[in-house]
Design a protein around this motif. Sequence first.
Motif, PDB file in Angstrom:
ATOM      1  N   TYR A  42       0.862  -1.174   0.000  1.00 41.38           N
ATOM      2  CA  TYR A  42       0.000   0.000   0.000  1.00 41.38           C
ATOM      3  C   TYR A  42       0.903   1.229   0.000  1.00 41.38           C
ATOM      4  O   TYR A  42       1.829   1.317   0.795  1.00 41.38           O
ATOM      5  CB  TYR A  42      -0.914  -0.021   1.230  1.00 41.38           C
ATOM      6  CG  TYR A  42      -2.081   0.930   1.097  1.00 41.38           C
ATOM      7  CD1 TYR A  42      -3.253   0.537   0.465  1.00 41.38           C
ATOM      8  CD2 TYR A  42      -1.997   2.229   1.581  1.00 41.38           C
ATOM      9  CE1 TYR A  42      -4.319   1.409   0.317  1.00 41.38           C
ATOM     10  CE2 TYR A  42      -3.066   3.112   1.447  1.00 41.38           C
ATOM     11  CZ  TYR A  42      -4.217   2.695   0.811  1.00 41.38           C
ATOM     12  OH  TYR A  42      -5.274   3.566   0.658  1.00 41.38           O
ATOM     13  N   TYR A  70      -9.224  -1.570   1.343  1.00 40.29           N
ATOM     14  CA  TYR A  70      -8.647  -1.668  -0.002  1.00 40.29           C
ATOM     15  C   TYR A  70      -8.417  -3.145  -0.378  1.00 40.29           C
ATOM     16  O   TYR A  70      -8.772  -3.595  -1.467  1.00 40.29           O
ATOM     17  CB  TYR A  70      -7.336  -0.882  -0.032  1.00 40.29           C
ATOM     18  CG  TYR A  70      -6.523  -1.002  -1.306  1.00 40.29           C
ATOM     19  CD1 TYR A  70      -6.806  -0.219  -2.420  1.00 40.29           C
ATOM     20  CD2 TYR A  70      -5.465  -1.904  -1.389  1.00 40.29           C
ATOM     21  CE1 TYR A  70      -6.055  -0.321  -3.570  1.00 40.29           C
ATOM     22  CE2 TYR A  70      -4.697  -2.015  -2.553  1.00 40.29           C
ATOM     23  CZ  TYR A  70      -4.995  -1.213  -3.629  1.00 40.29           C
ATOM     24  OH  TYR A  70      -4.246  -1.328  -4.772  1.00 40.29           O
ATOM     25  N   ASP A  83     -11.819  -4.704  -1.029  1.00 38.60           N
ATOM     26  CA  ASP A  83     -12.419  -4.233  -2.280  1.00 38.60           C
ATOM     27  C   ASP A  83     -11.735  -4.877  -3.477  1.00 38.60           C
ATOM     28  O   ASP A  83     -12.363  -5.178  -4.482  1.00 38.60           O
ATOM     29  CB  ASP A  83     -12.290  -2.704  -2.392  1.00 38.60           C
ATOM     30  CG  ASP A  83     -13.256  -1.983  -1.451  1.00 38.60           C
ATOM     31  OD1 ASP A  83     -14.136  -2.656  -0.888  1.00 38.60           O
ATOM     32  OD2 ASP A  83     -13.113  -0.764  -1.280  1.00 38.60           O
ATOM     33  N   LYS A  84     -10.436  -5.063  -3.368  1.00 44.80           N
ATOM     34  CA  LYS A  84      -9.682  -5.613  -4.498  1.00 44.80           C
ATOM     35  C   LYS A  84      -9.656  -7.143  -4.434  1.00 44.80           C
ATOM     36  O   LYS A  84      -9.018  -7.792  -5.264  1.00 44.80           O
ATOM     37  CB  LYS A  84      -8.250  -5.044  -4.474  1.00 44.80           C
ATOM     38  CG  LYS A  84      -7.758  -4.563  -5.835  1.00 44.80           C
ATOM     39  CD  LYS A  84      -6.396  -3.911  -5.793  1.00 44.80           C
ATOM     40  CE  LYS A  84      -5.690  -4.107  -7.141  1.00 44.80           C
ATOM     41  NZ  LYS A  84      -4.416  -3.412  -7.232  1.00 44.80           N
TER      42      LYS A  84
END
Lengths: 454, 454
Positions: free
Chosen positions: A395, A407, A410-411
């Motif tokens: 990140y 994140y 979501d990914k």
Amino acid sequence: MSKQYKPSTPKGTRDFLPTVVQRRNYIFDTIKTVFEHYGYQPIETPAMENLETLTGKYGEEGDRLIFKILARGEKLNKALADFNQTNLTEEALRYDLTVPFARFVVQHQNDLAFPFRRYQIQPVWRADRPQKGRYREFFQCDADVIGTDSLRCEVEIVQMLDNVFTKLGLPVEIKINNRKLLTALAAYVGEADKLIPLTIAIDKLDKMPLDKVLADLDNQGFSAEAQTKLKTVLEAARDLTDSAALMDKMEQVFAGNADGEKGLEELRYVFSKVKTLGLETSKLRFDMSLARGLNYYTGAIFEVVPRTDEQVGSISGGGRYDDLTGVFGMPGMSGVGISFGADRIYDMLEARDGFPKNETAGTELLFVNFGETEADFCHELLGSIRKAGIRAELYPDASKMKKQMKYANDKQIKFVAMVGEDEMAADSVTLKNMESGEQELIGKNELISKLKML
Amino acid sequence: MSKQYKPSTPKGTRDFLPTVVQRRNYIFDTIKTVFEHYGYQPIETPAMENLETLTGKYGEEGDRLIFKILARGEKLNKALADFNQTNLTEEALRYDLTVPFARFVVQHQNDLAFPFRRYQIQPVWRADRPQKGRYREFFQCDADVIGTDSLRCEVEIVQMLDNVFTKLGLPVEIKINNRKLLTALAAYVGEADKLIPLTIAIDKLDKMPLDKVLADLDNQGFSAEAQTKLKTVLEAARDLTDSAALMDKMEQVFAGNADGEKGLEELRYVFSKVKTLGLETSKLRFDMSLARGLNYYTGAIFEVVPRTDEQVGSISGGGRYDDLTGVFGMPGMSGVGISFGADRIYDMLEARDGFPKNETAGTELLFVNFGETEADFCHELLGSIRKAGIRAELYPDASKMKKQMKYANDKQIKFVAMVGEDEMAADSVTLKNMESGEQELIGKNELISKLKML
């Protein structure tokens, strides 16, 4: 640009987000791999063709649906000054892959090894009214072998279809017919000169009851006797689901008719080879009501439908033609081709959750960023991890943990690695499995083998 | 169509034959794999965009070079009747991948995980005058991460460039500069309001001697003092090939200038991380004369040139921007991106015979067709051979041996298998290596393992 401008794609066109691209590529790659196993090689043609290459090839409706490119500069000004609509455009976007392929074969005939086996997976454009499942930009996936009339090619088309749909996990029925039987049928009912309206009518049988199709033919001037004969044949075709029995029946009907006998001989050849060679999960069926609208077919025609109850229509189709390149000055080139409908296949796979997770995944491992020193430690580790073929990222900012975990979620990243002071001191990382929630401390040298195992 | 019609592609566009497609795919796949190892995911946008999405984004020349789509039906008739040139078109072909990406990010912002790492490999169209190496249709390969200003992304861009060109076997120099240094330079020479002409002038330094560039600036109203100062700085930049020494020098020049100090700090960060992490085959160099024409860059800028003596110019480039999506109503999104020039990379690899043979090969094995019975034997063998992942075919017709061998040669097939009566009796095939000319008799069950070994 006004502030109110809301970004969008043109009507009937789509953006594809990462997951969708990966899934589409899984379909394309599966098809490509099979094509290549059979000796087909990729070609690509430009998105634009000269207007004269395309016009007149798709009928009146097709001509209307071609996207044309506006002339530029002097040429545009002159066309407008002259009120000359024709000169407003010289190029157009490709409407299918078949006409460009024909143009390609003629143009490059001296550089190709015949029989030429090509495949082509590219978008095409049609200014159709967009509706559910119909787009103005969509991909076609075509394979053709041109320069031979060997029926082994038809056999291999059936094998390729079986291979592709077996790999995709979709059990299908491969319907086969032969255009020569439709010619024979028109002669048999005494309307040999009405082959095209007959073909168009038969093509509607999967959407319309037989009586309605016959009524349409009545309007087209088919005699009462022709309608009665047609009804008998088409009812037999509908009711005899066993291909061998239907071929026997048609042999009686077409006895003495050269087209009918040749068509049946070709069909029997394909069935006999396919029987010897075997199919994995597909079923081959002779279907007298299969017509396919395109007029250039002259021999075998194919169409593939799912063997489940889904009402998605055909997901692949093709056939044998005798003269694809004649219009470009190279007559007598026989060939056979097949085309896959990627959008429908996509919808089917999505509906049954049929996309393999591994082959359509993005990043596999995310390193949480706890600050500059920790990030340095992770960044150095990333080198060997990526070299080992693992898709991994750090990140980029030392943001709040919650934001970084969101994140990862979501990914849909499966593993998250956390490295703080303790881990650095122990030359280790804490690895968290985002699906199970489990986490463990792993020495940095064991990380790659651990990830490859999971 | 007239008989004289000679099939061709539109001006500035190309067909790609199988070998070329395979080689291009090798380049694209290499780039894609690296992008994915760094967590970048593919997106695709339509070939067409609404005209208003594109106009005004590429300057006056760009607007002129956009391919526009001619309106259809009623709309076209109305535009012509009204003498309204504007309404002749509503859509246009994409001119690059950056503007569609910006439109995409704004349109789908609620469905994306930020920082969003995307790559995109698609064709773009420009109505430029075609010339050697410049086409009207060409592919761009872009990767961008948007939604973070972390300098680690710049470091990773350098690493990705090194990974790609190492895999491709092309030793390169990665030139880096920072737009903030150009802003500082304009201020330092007392022409802070002339940043854009200064950038454009510096951009020409690789094609034009320094004196000529300065003369051009004289015409643009740069003072004599400005020219003298510029000359000193740019000469130092040219002569100091050691990046660390040049950074020290610039630190003196830009002392007290906020932009200059920030730009150098960013540069030093990237150099220091890259030094720790190491590059495989590439060299990173600070180049004060690197400017890149595009006005949206605000931080690091990159350009890659081969480290050999080839005069191919830059083969990759990119940079950091602060506001790519503002024009579509989403301000303040910082990002950094890189783009690869596939056509130039292709030419370089071709010139040095740099394409790996295995990864760009077509059919590996051809069965010669000696007649129906022999072909049946071969056709059955093909099933397990293809299942083993070997690309294999049977010549479809029992043509003359010479013709079949010519086909194998033309298609550069490495192995030819011959099966006649003797081989069938011995359940074997005669396998010929087309490169060495050697041939041997192999039991049909050993064939696959033999081919996999070779």
